[in-house]
Every structure is written in structure tokens, then in C-alpha cells.
Motif scaffolding. Structure first.
Motif, short mmCIF file in Angstrom:
data_model
loop_
_atom_site.label_atom_id
_atom_site.label_comp_id
_atom_site.label_asym_id
_atom_site.label_seq_id
_atom_site.Cartn_x
_atom_site.Cartn_y
_atom_site.Cartn_z
N GLU A 291 0.84 -1.21 0.00
CA GLU A 291 0.00 0.00 0.00
C GLU A 291 0.87 1.25 0.00
O GLU A 291 0.53 2.26 -0.63
N GLY A 292 2.00 1.18 0.71
CA GLY A 292 2.91 2.32 0.74
C GLY A 292 3.47 2.63 -0.64
O GLY A 292 3.59 3.79 -1.03
N TYR A 293 3.80 1.57 -1.40
CA TYR A 293 4.32 1.79 -2.76
C TYR A 293 3.24 2.38 -3.66
O TYR A 293 3.50 3.31 -4.44
N SER A 294 2.01 1.84 -3.53
CA SER A 294 0.91 2.37 -4.33
C SER A 294 0.63 3.84 -3.98
O SER A 294 0.42 4.67 -4.87
N LEU A 295 0.66 4.15 -2.68
CA LEU A 295 0.45 5.53 -2.24
C LEU A 295 1.55 6.43 -2.76
O LEU A 295 1.29 7.56 -3.19
N ARG A 296 2.79 5.95 -2.71
CA ARG A 296 3.91 6.74 -3.22
C ARG A 296 3.73 7.07 -4.70
O ARG A 296 4.01 8.18 -5.14
N THR A 297 3.24 6.08 -5.47
CA THR A 297 3.00 6.32 -6.90
C THR A 297 1.95 7.41 -7.11
O THR A 297 2.12 8.32 -7.93
N VAL B 187 -6.85 9.75 -9.87
CA VAL B 187 -5.63 9.82 -9.05
C VAL B 187 -5.98 10.28 -7.64
O VAL B 187 -5.42 9.79 -6.65
N LYS B 188 -6.91 11.21 -7.52
CA LYS B 188 -7.34 11.67 -6.20
C LYS B 188 -7.91 10.52 -5.39
O LYS B 188 -7.63 10.39 -4.18
N SER C 200 -4.11 6.28 1.27
CA SER C 200 -3.82 6.90 2.57
C SER C 200 -4.68 6.27 3.66
O SER C 200 -4.19 5.96 4.76
N ALA C 201 -5.97 6.07 3.33
CA ALA C 201 -6.86 5.42 4.29
C ALA C 201 -6.41 3.99 4.55
O ALA C 201 -6.53 3.49 5.68
N ALA C 202 -5.88 3.31 3.52
CA ALA C 202 -5.42 1.93 3.69
C ALA C 202 -4.24 1.86 4.65
O ALA C 202 -4.18 0.98 5.52
N VAL C 203 -3.29 2.79 4.50
CA VAL C 203 -2.12 2.81 5.38
C VAL C 203 -2.54 3.08 6.82
O VAL C 203 -2.09 2.41 7.76
N VAL C 204 -3.42 4.07 7.01
CA VAL C 204 -3.91 4.38 8.36
C VAL C 204 -4.70 3.20 8.91
O VAL C 204 -4.57 2.84 10.09
N ALA D 28 -15.21 4.24 10.22
CA ALA D 28 -15.39 5.69 10.22
C ALA D 28 -14.45 6.36 9.21
O ALA D 28 -14.83 7.31 8.52
N LEU D 29 -13.23 5.86 9.12
CA LEU D 29 -12.26 6.39 8.16
C LEU D 29 -12.75 6.22 6.73
O LEU D 29 -12.67 7.14 5.91
N LEU D 30 -13.33 5.05 6.43
CA LEU D 30 -13.83 4.78 5.09
C LEU D 30 -15.06 5.63 4.77
O LEU D 30 -15.27 6.04 3.62
#
Length: 335
Positions: free
Chosen positions: A142-148, A176-177, A184-188, A218-220
Motif C-alpha cells: 500500500e505504501g508503494y501504491s500511495l507513493r505512486t 488519481v485523487k 492513505s486510508a489503507a495505510v492508516v 469511520a475512516l472509510l
């Protein structure tokens, strides 16, 4: 009136977003989510963790979202035709809106339900080691996907000469948004799941796992609301950002023979498409030929400076002074 030919865009650099980079970003996110969803499901069943099962639902919802976003990219890329003279750009936002609904229904609702069920009925805690292993792997993917996604968003912000935060708010590239917000929600969510799992096994109280599941839900809900609002604004007709509208008005006023811009309407049609229409008060002494060529020059200058403006419609309109001299109501058509 002057209007641009959508089939003959100017030879300028297109506005960032909506092209091959967006597709690559979505594909990266989709590939990561497919693998992660399966791993989380197995780990959740082995450990008995509701937070892990919520994370599995989260990743599954994200996978459906990415598929809908890919469909959005494909459908919105269709060229204008006789039935759709302004193109298919808005179709992207229909599918992106459905993607935000998928995030809400597929991820948020299940997470909240599972959290409530755990708090009210408890759960049997199993071996947590598979869950920890999956969480670490998922965090890396998820971090790699978020970085992209962040890298592409930052590039778009630089090209648009605006801040990252401002671009994130106003970007019309909702694919992209969506990736940025969902990853970001996935990492959190992974951090919350790990914390809930660790506290539950340390204390022997499954309540912590249920609380983590509720927080993920709640985050989702928040992510689905933000993305849904963005796509709804674009579907109902969102203008260009205020700074861009002001610059377009200034460009029109700087054109020879233009006295005033009586009305300016801008409409975002896609990440690299926008339409502007304006009522222009030209100098009374200008000839018809001068007005026609002024419209052509103004259109060319606007499209060169703002590459995503693909359609320009300028309407010569008498100003208030001329209307009074002609005995007309300056605020309407009736005398």
C-alpha cells in the motif's frame, strides 16, 4: 461569436492528469489490493480478528473501486461525436462516483457492522502471527501504491504552479485523487488494525479489536464522502479554480478592442478539458471585421496559456452605456 473546434486542439502541452500516468497509477493500486484482500481474509479467519476482516473488506472495496476507475478512464477517453458534441469527459465522474459508493458500501458498512458485532458478542482470538505478517506486507504494498499516487499528484501540482494541498482540492483528475485518498486510508487502516490486534492479544480483551474495526469504518465513511462530494461537484458543473478564472478574465481584457467582460462562465469537462463562454463588450468604434479577429486572437491566447481550455465561446454583447443610448434597459433585453 467565436468557438473552438474540439477536434483540432492547439499544439500545446496538455494539462496534466487523465492520461497514461493515471491509468498506471490505478493499475498499481488495483494489483496491490487484489493480493492484499486475499491475504487479509485468510489472516482474519486464522486469527479471528474483526479488524483484519474489516481490512479485508476494505481492500476488496478498494479493488472494486480501482476497476470502476479503470472503466471511468476508458469510457471518458471516447472522442466527441454527433450524439455527444462536448465529448464524454463527464462520464469519468459518473463511474468515479459509483466507486466512492463501493468504498462506502463494501468497506465502511461491513467494518462498522463487524466492529459492533465484536463489541456486543465478543470474539475468539486465534494465532496473531499470520495477521502481523500480512499487515507488514500490506503496508509495504500500500505504501508503494500511495507513493505512486502522491508522486503523480505532486507532478500535476508543479505543472499547474500551485500547492499540493490546493491541487488536491481542485484537481479534476478524480481517479488519481481516489487512489491517493484510498491508499492513505489503507495505510492508516493497517496501523489501526495492528494496534487493535496487539492490544486485544496483550490484554485478552477483544474490545480493542472491535474499536479498531469501528475506527476503520469511520475512516472509510470519511473517504467515501470526500470522493463522492468531489465527483458530484464535477457532475453538476464545477468552474475552473478562482485564480484561473481571474487570469482568463484578465487575458480577455488585455485583448485589443475589448472594453469589458460582462459575464464569464467556465466549466470543467474532464482532467484535460474545460469550456469557457463569455459575453464581451467591444469598443463601439470597432468594425465587424475587427471584432471577429479580436475573438480569434483572444481564443488563441487563452488556449495557448491554458492548454486544458479546449472550447472557447465569445459573444459580442452591448454594454450598459450602449444600451442606455439605444433606449434599452441596461440590465435586460426589454426597454
Amino acid at each position: 461569436m467565436s468557438n473552438s473546434d474540439p477536434a483540432q486542439p492547439p499544439a500545446t502541452t496538455p494539462d496534466p492528469g487523465g492520461g497514461g500516468e493515471s491509468t498506471f497509477t490505478v493499475l498499481v493500486a488495483a494489483g496491490a489490493n487484489v493480493a492484499i484482500a486475499a491475504a487479509k481474509l485468510v489472516a482474519g479467519l486464522v486469527s479471528g480478528s474483526s479488524a483484519m476482516l474489516s481490512e479485508a473488506a476494505h481492500s476488496l472495496a478498494d479493488t472494486v473501486t480501482e476497476l470502476l476507475l479503470l472503466l471511468a478512464l476508458r469510457r471518458s477517453a471516447k472522442p466527441a461525436d454527433e450524439e455527444h458534441p462536448l465529448g464524454h469527459g463527464h462520464e469519468r465522474y459518473v463511474w468515479a462516483l459509483l466507486a466512492s459508493v463501493a468504498t462506502f458500501v463494501g468497506g465502511a458498512v461491513f467494518s462498522v457492522y463487524d466492529g459492533v458485532h465484536t463489541l456486543t458478542h465478543g470474539e475468539t482470538l486465534g494465532n496473531p502471527l499470520p495477521s502481523y505478517a500480512v499487515l507488514v506486507i500490506a503496508f509495504l504494498l500500500e505504501g508503494y501504491s500511495l507513493r505512486t499516487g502522491l508522486k503523480e499528484m505532486a507532478g500535476e501540482a508543479r505543472a499547474a504552479r500551485t500547492t499540493f494541498r490546493e491541487h488536491l482540492r481542485w484537481t479534476s483528475d478524480t481517479t488519481v485523487k481516489a487512489v491517493v485518498f484510498e491508499d492513505s486510508a489503507a495505510v492508516v487502516g493497517l496501523v489501526l488494525a495492528a494496534a487493535g490486534l496487539a492490544l486485544a492479544h496483550t490484554t485478552g480483551d477483544s474490545t480493542w479489536d472491535g474499536i479498531a474495526s469501528l475506527l476503520i469504518g469511520a475512516l472509510l465513511v470519511w473517504v467515501a464522502w470526500v470522493l463522492g462530494r468531489s465527483n458530484t461537484e464535477l457532475l453538476t458543473g464545477r468552474p475552473l479554480p478562482p485564480a484561473e478564472r481571474a487570469a482568463i478574465r484578465a487575458e480577455l481584457l488585455a485583448t485589443e478592442h475589448v472594453e469589458a467582460v460582462l459575464d464569464l462562465v467556465t466549466l470543467v469537462q474532464g482532467p484535460d478539458e474545460a469550456l469557457i463562454a463569455a459575453k464581451i463588450d467591444f469598443r463601439d468604434a470597432s468594425t465587424a471585421a475587427q471584432i471577429e479577429w479580436t475573438c480569434e486572437r483572444a481564443e488563441r491566447r487563452i488556449r495557448e496559456r491554458f492548454p486544458r481550455v479546449t472550447r472557447v465561446y465569445l459573444d459580442p454583447t452591448p454594454g450598459a452605456g450602449q444600451r442606455r443610448r439605444e433606449g434599452l434597459n441596461p440590465w435586460g433585453d426589454a426597454g
